[in-house]
Enzyme design. Structure first.
Site, PDB file in Angstrom:
ATOM      1  N   HIS A  99       0.822  -1.219   0.000  1.00 16.99           N
ATOM      2  CA  HIS A  99       0.000   0.000   0.000  1.00 16.99           C
ATOM      3  C   HIS A  99       0.857   1.271   0.000  1.00 16.99           C
ATOM      4  O   HIS A  99       0.325   2.376  -0.137  1.00 16.99           O
ATOM      5  CB  HIS A  99      -0.986   0.000   1.179  1.00 16.99           C
TER       6      HIS A  99
ATOM      7  N   SER B 237       4.259   3.240   7.986  1.00 17.57           N
ATOM      8  CA  SER B 237       3.885   2.071   7.197  1.00 17.57           C
ATOM      9  C   SER B 237       5.058   1.539   6.401  1.00 17.57           C
ATOM     10  O   SER B 237       5.887   2.297   5.910  1.00 17.57           O
ATOM     11  CB  SER B 237       2.774   2.423   6.224  1.00 17.57           C
TER      12      SER B 237
ATOM     13  N   ASP C 254       0.062  -7.626   1.746  1.00 21.91           N
ATOM     14  CA  ASP C 254       0.499  -6.222   1.740  1.00 21.91           C
ATOM     15  C   ASP C 254       2.026  -6.194   1.781  1.00 21.91           C
ATOM     16  O   ASP C 254       2.637  -5.846   2.794  1.00 21.91           O
ATOM     17  CB  ASP C 254      -0.110  -5.472   2.920  1.00 21.91           C
TER      18      ASP C 254
END
EC number: 3.4.21.-
Length: 258
Positions: free
Chosen positions: A65, A204, A110
């Site tokens: 992502h 992230s 992910d």
């Protein structure tokens, strides 16, 4: 509420194992300049922020992502306002993702493997982190790090990366917090149940390092950050090591685990 942490909402699970909230990443302390030589800072022209992990001189691992146009990857950075002589900047030559199926959920796959446009050189501030050679163990003390927000919900971003320790928790603790999580997945659950320390916006794609091994990639977490009983979610790197090693070896048709 689960949040995929891309600039405005990424995680820095800085859970202070046996320490008080004076040491938070939403808590945590400034990382030692020598402990994050593998940590990559990922930007694009609009300021989108993620982290990544250098796994050899030519490859960086991060969250899928975090994919974006005009990506630039900085290595050897500590203080964003101070440039070191051995800092290096790269752009992606190729990006590799796991193919998704109709059975996959938003929690699955992910992970993004990036081949850099040219190899980086090891230096005082740059060195890769090996892939894990053992699966993660429940209850392990894990290290988290990144340049993500140190306050939430009104984010303030530091110039230097912050580091903290958290614990690897039972998967059911995350299932209880995040509706819709499947009975089993390739996700690790990590944090401190009492809250007060957490990853946050801007973290992230960064690493979860348990007992010295690179076991997780930051996927998502609670919003606001650092709430009690809201651990972070990490893609389980150990499950993808065969896929990663095959891609690096040139087998670009390699399949991810289902």
């Amino acid at each position: 509420m689960v949040l995929i942490r891309v600039l405005a909402n990424l995680l820095i699970l800085q859970l202070s194992y046996a320490q008080k909230s004076s040491e938070l990443v939403i808590g945590g302390d400034e990382c030692n300049i020598n402990e994050h030589r593998f940590l990559a800072l990922v930007f694009n022209s609009s300021g989108f922020l993620c982290s990544g992990t250098l796994i050899n001189q030519e490859w960086v691992l991060t969250a899928a992502h975090c994919d974006m146009e005009n990506m630039r990857i900085y290595l050897g950075v500590h203080n964003e306002s101070v440039q070191y002589d051995d800092e290096q900047t790269r752009v992606p030559e190729e990006k590799f993702f796991c193919l998704r199926s109709n059975n996959d959920t938003k929690w699955d796959k992910d992970i993004m493997l990036i081949r850099l446009d040219s190899p980086v050189n090891n230096s005082a501030h740059i060195a890769p982190l090996n892939l894990p050679f053992n699966p993660p163990m429940l209850g392990s003390v894990c290290r988290i790090m990144g340049w993500g927000a140190i306050t939430s919900p009104n984010e303030i971003y530091p110039d230097v990366p912050h580091c903290a320790n958290i614990n690897l928790l039972h998967y059911s603790m995350c299932q209880a917090v995040y509706p819709g999580m499947p009975a089993q997945s390739r996700i690790l659950c990590a944090g401190i149940q009492t809250g007060g320390i957490d990853t946050c916006s801007g973290d992230s794609g960064g690493p979860l390092i348990c007992n010295g091994q690179f076991q997780g990639i930051l996927h998502a977490g609670g919003n606001p950050c650092a709430l009690p009983r809201a651990p972070g979610l990490y893609t389980r790197v150990f499950d993808y090591t065969d896929w990663i090693e095959n891609i690096i070896a040139g087998n670009t048709d390699a399949s991810c685990p289902p």
